[in-house]
Scaffold this motif. Structure first.
Motif, PDB file in Angstrom:
ATOM      1  N   PRO A 175      -1.098   8.058  -8.055  1.00 35.51           N
ATOM      2  CA  PRO A 175       0.020   7.197  -7.670  1.00 35.51           C
ATOM      3  C   PRO A 175       0.492   6.297  -8.807  1.00 35.51           C
ATOM      4  CG  PRO A 175      -1.994   6.497  -6.578  1.00 35.51           C
ATOM      5  CD  PRO A 175      -2.340   7.660  -7.442  1.00 35.51           C
ATOM      6  N   GLY A 176      -0.180   6.342  -9.943  1.00 32.37           N
ATOM      7  CA  GLY A 176       0.247   5.597 -11.118  1.00 32.37           C
ATOM      8  C   GLY A 176      -0.249   4.171 -11.158  1.00 32.37           C
ATOM      9  N   GLY A 177      -1.209   3.881 -12.027  1.00 33.73           N
ATOM     10  CA  GLY A 177      -1.684   2.524 -12.247  1.00 33.73           C
ATOM     11  C   GLY A 177      -2.674   2.038 -11.220  1.00 33.73           C
ATOM     12  N   LEU A 178      -2.689   0.758 -10.975  1.00 38.81           N
ATOM     13  CA  LEU A 178      -3.605   0.156 -10.007  1.00 38.81           C
ATOM     14  C   LEU A 178      -2.907  -0.218  -8.705  1.00 38.81           C
ATOM     15  CD1 LEU A 178      -5.688  -2.197 -12.342  1.00 38.81           C
ATOM     16  CD2 LEU A 178      -6.328   0.039 -11.455  1.00 38.81           C
ATOM     17  N   TYR A 179      -1.651  -0.616  -8.780  1.00 35.06           N
ATOM     18  CA  TYR A 179      -0.942  -1.057  -7.579  1.00 35.06           C
ATOM     19  C   TYR A 179      -0.740   0.091  -6.590  1.00 35.06           C
ATOM     20  CZ  TYR A 179       2.451  -3.258  -4.533  1.00 35.06           C
ATOM     21  OH  TYR A 179       3.087  -3.758  -3.440  1.00 35.06           O
ATOM     22  N   GLY A 180      -0.309   1.251  -7.080  1.00 34.09           N
ATOM     23  CA  GLY A 180      -0.087   2.411  -6.209  1.00 34.09           C
ATOM     24  C   GLY A 180      -1.336   2.808  -5.433  1.00 34.09           C
ATOM     25  N   PRO A 181      -2.467   2.961  -6.115  1.00 27.71           N
ATOM     26  CA  PRO A 181      -3.692   3.295  -5.381  1.00 27.71           C
ATOM     27  C   PRO A 181      -4.111   2.224  -4.378  1.00 27.71           C
ATOM     28  CG  PRO A 181      -3.988   3.725  -7.707  1.00 27.71           C
ATOM     29  CD  PRO A 181      -2.661   3.037  -7.560  1.00 27.71           C
ATOM     30  N   MET A 182      -3.820   0.956  -4.685  1.00 30.11           N
ATOM     31  CA  MET A 182      -4.141  -0.103  -3.738  1.00 30.11           C
ATOM     32  C   MET A 182      -3.302   0.052  -2.468  1.00 30.11           C
ATOM     33  SD  MET A 182      -4.667  -3.236  -6.456  1.00 30.11           S
ATOM     34  CE  MET A 182      -4.576  -4.529  -5.245  1.00 30.11           C
ATOM     35  N   GLU A 183      -2.034   0.484  -2.611  1.00 32.33           N
ATOM     36  CA  GLU A 183      -1.201   0.742  -1.426  1.00 32.33           C
ATOM     37  C   GLU A 183      -1.743   1.924  -0.629  1.00 32.33           C
ATOM     38  OE1 GLU A 183       2.708   1.224  -3.259  1.00 32.33           O
ATOM     39  OE2 GLU A 183       3.302  -0.640  -2.280  1.00 32.33           O
ATOM     40  N   VAL A 184      -2.130   2.991  -1.329  1.00 29.18           N
ATOM     41  CA  VAL A 184      -2.717   4.156  -0.646  1.00 29.18           C
ATOM     42  C   VAL A 184      -3.956   3.721   0.124  1.00 29.18           C
ATOM     43  CG1 VAL A 184      -3.856   6.394  -0.998  1.00 29.18           C
ATOM     44  CG2 VAL A 184      -1.785   5.845  -2.283  1.00 29.18           C
ATOM     45  N   ALA A 185      -4.812   2.935  -0.515  1.00 32.90           N
ATOM     46  CA  ALA A 185      -6.044   2.472   0.125  1.00 32.90           C
ATOM     47  C   ALA A 185      -5.750   1.581   1.329  1.00 32.90           C
ATOM     48  CB  ALA A 185      -6.913   1.728  -0.887  1.00 32.90           C
ATOM     49  N   ALA A 186      -4.723   0.747   1.227  1.00 28.16           N
ATOM     50  CA  ALA A 186      -4.390  -0.146   2.347  1.00 28.16           C
ATOM     51  C   ALA A 186      -3.945   0.651   3.569  1.00 28.16           C
ATOM     52  CB  ALA A 186      -3.288  -1.117   1.927  1.00 28.16           C
ATOM     53  N   VAL A 187      -3.143   1.689   3.363  1.00 31.39           N
ATOM     54  CA  VAL A 187      -2.716   2.523   4.487  1.00 31.39           C
ATOM     55  C   VAL A 187      -3.917   3.257   5.074  1.00 31.39           C
ATOM     56  CG1 VAL A 187      -1.276   4.492   5.175  1.00 31.39           C
ATOM     57  CG2 VAL A 187      -0.359   2.750   3.633  1.00 31.39           C
ATOM     58  N   ALA A 188      -4.770   3.799   4.206  1.00 34.25           N
ATOM     59  CA  ALA A 188      -5.957   4.495   4.692  1.00 34.25           C
ATOM     60  C   ALA A 188      -6.875   3.549   5.478  1.00 34.25           C
ATOM     61  CB  ALA A 188      -6.712   5.120   3.530  1.00 34.25           C
ATOM     62  N   ARG A 189      -7.042   2.343   4.976  1.00 37.01           N
ATOM     63  CA  ARG A 189      -7.895   1.368   5.649  1.00 37.01           C
ATOM     64  C   ARG A 189      -7.320   1.019   7.027  1.00 37.01           C
ATOM     65  NH1 ARG A 189      -9.081  -1.373   1.576  1.00 37.01           N
ATOM     66  NH2 ARG A 189      -7.136  -2.549   1.426  1.00 37.01           N
ATOM     67  N   ALA A 190      -5.997   0.841   7.089  1.00 33.44           N
ATOM     68  CA  ALA A 190      -5.363   0.513   8.367  1.00 33.44           C
ATOM     69  C   ALA A 190      -5.551   1.646   9.367  1.00 33.44           C
ATOM     70  CB  ALA A 190      -3.872   0.239   8.157  1.00 33.44           C
ATOM     71  N   ALA A 191      -5.622   2.883   8.879  1.00 34.19           N
ATOM     72  CA  ALA A 191      -5.800   4.055   9.761  1.00 34.19           C
ATOM     73  C   ALA A 191      -7.272   4.369   9.995  1.00 34.19           C
ATOM     74  CB  ALA A 191      -5.108   5.265   9.150  1.00 34.19           C
ATOM     75  N   ARG A 192      -8.148   3.540   9.434  1.00 38.00           N
ATOM     76  CA  ARG A 192      -9.598   3.728   9.551  1.00 38.00           C
ATOM     77  C   ARG A 192     -10.081   5.023   8.904  1.00 38.00           C
ATOM     78  NH1 ARG A 192      -9.030   0.564  14.568  1.00 38.00           N
ATOM     79  NH2 ARG A 192     -10.263  -1.286  14.220  1.00 38.00           N
ATOM     80  N   LEU A 193      -9.429   5.421   7.818  1.00 37.20           N
ATOM     81  CA  LEU A 193      -9.890   6.556   7.013  1.00 37.20           C
ATOM     82  C   LEU A 193     -10.766   6.008   5.895  1.00 37.20           C
ATOM     83  CD1 LEU A 193      -6.770   8.839   6.429  1.00 37.20           C
ATOM     84  CD2 LEU A 193      -8.652   9.203   8.005  1.00 37.20           C
ATOM     85  N   LEU A 194     -11.828   6.687   5.606  1.00 38.08           N
ATOM     86  CA  LEU A 194     -12.649   6.330   4.465  1.00 38.08           C
ATOM     87  C   LEU A 194     -11.917   6.708   3.191  1.00 38.08           C
ATOM     88  CD1 LEU A 194     -16.137   7.642   5.628  1.00 38.08           C
ATOM     89  CD2 LEU A 194     -15.340   5.269   5.603  1.00 38.08           C
TER      90      LEU A 194
END
Length: 197
Positions: A175-194
């Motif tokens: 996703p490019g850099g650090l911010y993009g992966p943090m957004e991916v992780a936030a969506v995954a966390r909200a969906a309770r995905l590891l």
């Protein structure tokens, strides 16, 4: 290539910002989350005897998770997973990564079910495409990890909607850099995905 270039630039900017502020980058992006990070040792498409020897060596060195590349030859895949399980014993987790190598969901399900008796921690990206991954996920007891299917927060939304995976793999370059992966992780966390990085 574009993601890697953006990632390199963003990493350099975060590094400069951290140096200017006199703090580590982790403090700039939300703070320290953990003191230790468990690592997974990956085994490429090696000859079976060579792979088994390497797995035994890293397990003896304290590695507790081994990921084996599979997806090329089903018989070889099942054989190597069985041999590695025998070599490392029950206390080491074994994961498999097909890199989208199975031609159909049916092939993936048949092969991965044969591996499940060796207690897989997860099966990474067995087939190409989110819909096909969902079919595989429905056919297995083993959790499925999305890797090549996970680039953006929207990809995670699709994975959740289709129940295509239980885990998502995040790379800072995708996703490019650090911010993009943090957004991916936030969506995954909200969906309770590891998530795994």
């Amino acid at each position: 290539p574009y993601g890697a270039a953006v990632s390199a630039v963003e990493h350099a900017l975060w590094d400069l910002a951290g140096k200017a502020a006199g703090v580590p980058v982790y403090k700039l992006i939300g703070g320290k989350v953990r003191d230790r990070v468990p690592v997974t040792h990956s085994i490429g498409l090696l000859a079976i005897d060579e792979a088994v020897a390497e797995c035994r060596k890293v397990a003896d060195a304290g590695i507790r998770t081994i990921k084996i590349k599979v997806g090329v030859d089903p018989e070889r895949g099942v054989g190597i997973v069985g041999r590695v399980r025998d070599a490392v014993g029950p206390k080491v987790d074994i994961c498999v990564d097909a890199n989208q190598g199975y031609p159909t969901p049916h092939d993936a399900i048949r092969t991965l079910r044969a591996m499940e008796r060796f207690r897989l921690k997860y099966a990474e990206q067995p087939v190409e495409g989110i819909d096909r991954m969902a079919e595989v996920a429905r056919g297995l007891e083993t959790p499925v990890m999305a890797d090549e299917s996970t680039w953006t927060p929207h990809d995670v939304v699709e994975i959740v909607e289709r129940r295509a995976a239980d885990i998502v793999s995040i790379y800072t370059t995708k996703p490019g850099g650090l911010y993009g992966p943090m957004e991916v992780a936030a969506v995954a966390r909200a969906a309770r995905l590891l998530c795994t990085v």
